[in-house]
Design a protein around this motif. Sequence first.
Motif, PDB file in Angstrom:
ATOM      1  N   SER A   1       0.839  -1.198   0.000  1.00 15.16           N
ATOM      2  CA  SER A   1       0.000   0.000   0.000  1.00 15.16           C
ATOM      3  C   SER A   1       0.871   1.245   0.000  1.00 15.16           C
ATOM      4  O   SER A   1       2.087   1.188   0.099  1.00 15.16           O
ATOM      5  CB  SER A   1      -0.908   0.006   1.232  1.00 15.16           C
ATOM      6  N   GLN A   2       0.199   2.354  -0.131  1.00 18.50           N
ATOM      7  CA  GLN A   2       0.905   3.627  -0.111  1.00 18.50           C
ATOM      8  C   GLN A   2       1.310   3.976   1.322  1.00 18.50           C
ATOM      9  O   GLN A   2       0.918   3.321   2.288  1.00 18.50           O
ATOM     10  CB  GLN A   2       0.013   4.719  -0.697  1.00 18.50           C
ATOM     11  N   ILE A   3       2.078   5.074   1.453  1.00 21.06           N
ATOM     12  CA  ILE A   3       2.474   5.558   2.782  1.00 21.06           C
ATOM     13  C   ILE A   3       1.232   5.942   3.574  1.00 21.06           C
ATOM     14  O   ILE A   3       0.340   6.629   3.070  1.00 21.06           O
ATOM     15  CB  ILE A   3       3.421   6.762   2.649  1.00 21.06           C
ATOM     16  N   GLN A   4       1.185   5.496   4.804  1.00 21.05           N
ATOM     17  CA  GLN A   4       0.060   5.816   5.681  1.00 21.05           C
ATOM     18  C   GLN A   4       0.291   7.114   6.465  1.00 21.05           C
ATOM     19  O   GLN A   4      -0.628   7.905   6.653  1.00 21.05           O
ATOM     20  CB  GLN A   4      -0.162   4.669   6.678  1.00 21.05           C
ATOM     21  N   GLU A   5       1.519   7.301   6.924  1.00 21.14           N
ATOM     22  CA  GLU A   5       1.879   8.519   7.669  1.00 21.14           C
ATOM     23  C   GLU A   5       3.289   8.942   7.265  1.00 21.14           C
ATOM     24  O   GLU A   5       4.126   8.095   6.942  1.00 21.14           O
ATOM     25  CB  GLU A   5       1.842   8.283   9.181  1.00 21.14           C
ATOM     26  N   GLU A   6       3.540  10.254   7.322  1.00 15.65           N
ATOM     27  CA  GLU A   6       4.860  10.774   6.973  1.00 15.65           C
ATOM     28  C   GLU A   6       5.190  11.925   7.910  1.00 15.65           C
ATOM     29  O   GLU A   6       4.311  12.715   8.264  1.00 15.65           O
ATOM     30  CB  GLU A   6       4.857  11.253   5.510  1.00 15.65           C
ATOM     31  N   PHE A   7       6.479  12.013   8.288  1.00 16.88           N
ATOM     32  CA  PHE A   7       6.888  12.991   9.291  1.00 16.88           C
ATOM     33  C   PHE A   7       8.050  13.816   8.753  1.00 16.88           C
ATOM     34  O   PHE A   7       9.066  13.271   8.315  1.00 16.88           O
ATOM     35  CB  PHE A   7       7.296  12.276  10.585  1.00 16.88           C
ATOM     36  N   TRP A   8       7.898  15.141   8.791  1.00 16.01           N
ATOM     37  CA  TRP A   8       8.908  16.080   8.299  1.00 16.01           C
ATOM     38  C   TRP A   8       9.307  17.032   9.421  1.00 16.01           C
ATOM     39  O   TRP A   8       8.535  17.276  10.351  1.00 16.01           O
ATOM     40  CB  TRP A   8       8.364  16.892   7.122  1.00 16.01           C
ATOM     41  N   HIS A   9      10.505  17.587   9.275  1.00 15.53           N
ATOM     42  CA  HIS A   9      10.989  18.555  10.271  1.00 15.53           C
ATOM     43  C   HIS A   9      11.648  19.731   9.557  1.00 15.53           C
ATOM     44  O   HIS A   9      12.268  19.560   8.501  1.00 15.53           O
ATOM     45  CB  HIS A   9      12.000  17.921  11.226  1.00 15.53           C
ATOM     46  N   SER A  10      11.509  20.915  10.150  1.00 12.48           N
ATOM     47  CA  SER A  10      12.107  22.112   9.557  1.00 12.48           C
ATOM     48  C   SER A  10      12.348  23.163  10.631  1.00 12.48           C
ATOM     49  O   SER A  10      11.775  23.106  11.725  1.00 12.48           O
ATOM     50  CB  SER A  10      11.193  22.697   8.476  1.00 12.48           C
TER      51      SER A  10
END
Length: 485
Positions: A97-106
């Motif tokens: 399946s596709q990505i369920q959750e994604e986490f970014w930082h800035s």
Amino acid sequence: MKTSDDHRLKGWFYFPESPANRVPGIITWSQNSGADLELIGGLPPEPQKEQANEWFQRSREFESDTLPSTIYGELDSGKKVCIWGAERRSYKAKMGSQIQEEFWHSSWVCVGAHVASADCREFRSFRVALDNLYYLTSDGRFGAPLWTQIEGVEHPGEKQEDGTYLCPFTLPVIGGYRAGWATGSIADTTYSINTYATRPWISPATEADPALKLSFMTNRRRRGASIELFASADAEVALIDDLSSSAEELLHRTSPLLGLMSLATFNTSGVESIKAQTVDGEEVSLLCYTGHQSEPDLYTEAGGTVFTFNDVSLGNFLEAWQRLTSGAQAQYAWNLVVGLIGHSPLMVEEHLSQVLAAAEGFDTWCLDGGKNTELKNRLIRLHDKLPAELKTQLQLDVEKWVDWAVWARHHVAHGGTKKHRDISNFYQLKIISDSVHLITYLAALSELRIPDEKLIQAITRHPRLRVLADRCAEIPKLPTAEDGP
């Protein structure tokens, strides 16, 4: 929107080049860590399916296909938002399946406009609110309370038999915005200190019904009603000739102001908020992780201001700053001097190494003290810059101070010295580090032409400088060089 506050912003997010691929998410902002974006779903490109064989979370160091990026978004409020230099930290996916959750930082969030990057020249000016900046101005907005007569109050100021004691008064307030209270410039940049104080809301409705003004200003709580009045200041940073600039460049140009606040308060000064105007006239709020913690709601300390704009104008300060930082390595040396203000390392040896490096660098690069001058002569030069009355107040045994400072630098830098000296406890090294720190700081103030009496007041009244001044008087208590084996 304040940098110093925590924020939670909901919206839809996408890459600028893929506006149709939007996913919902939440930005959480903290001045301690920056911005974290949590997405329900993922932004392209996605990992290869053979990687996703179980529910798992992968750290970004395993990803070679995702570089620091700009992410656009639209918040629930309708405002535009962009995140600059975002790095994908991790994601969660399931087999096939596709990505369920994604986490970014800035470290950057821009609220109010879509701008391609932090180095994109899309801004005309910054307005930065710094802790304690208002106290450098003498823009008194609150007048002394005045006793007055108010209709319906009988026997004002007289205590009645039933305990009634009414004292009607007025509090004069100069509300509103005042531009250019203090101004100055360097090279192609102008600086302006602006002040503001609470004022009633002005509209046709409030002018027709003055009671409505009071209603808008009144906070109604269970314990009763209250009216909050405040006065504050911010600094506007703009390029001369109305040139455009990037957010990164404008933030870099606030460096003189941060140095000013450190010197003026002998403490760190945090960034409470940053507002900017784009070349298209859009007003935006910038959230930027600077490492300078702001605590605008804390009580400011009594006697915490060393000097104000009455002692040195903003223009004169900027002129001195430009002179002291224009040479080779001078900017770095200056940053070391002001950066150590308010910094308290856990190890005294670390602090000793830093303050001696700051003293040596300040004399070498900022004061043109020569490249081959010995450390002892640089320390003597710094002390010689102080007014005679201030030297008398400090009671510093210069010869012994220099001798111990030079020995301590070698001791710390080389992990011990051949000419061993007995150190009974760490406090003896702290006496040296604190006294060097103070002398370097006072020498920097002397370059700003701070009046002598203000310097003397600083070491006798300022809560932290007074402690460092006491260290100078303890130098004679240190063992002599012959005491060591």
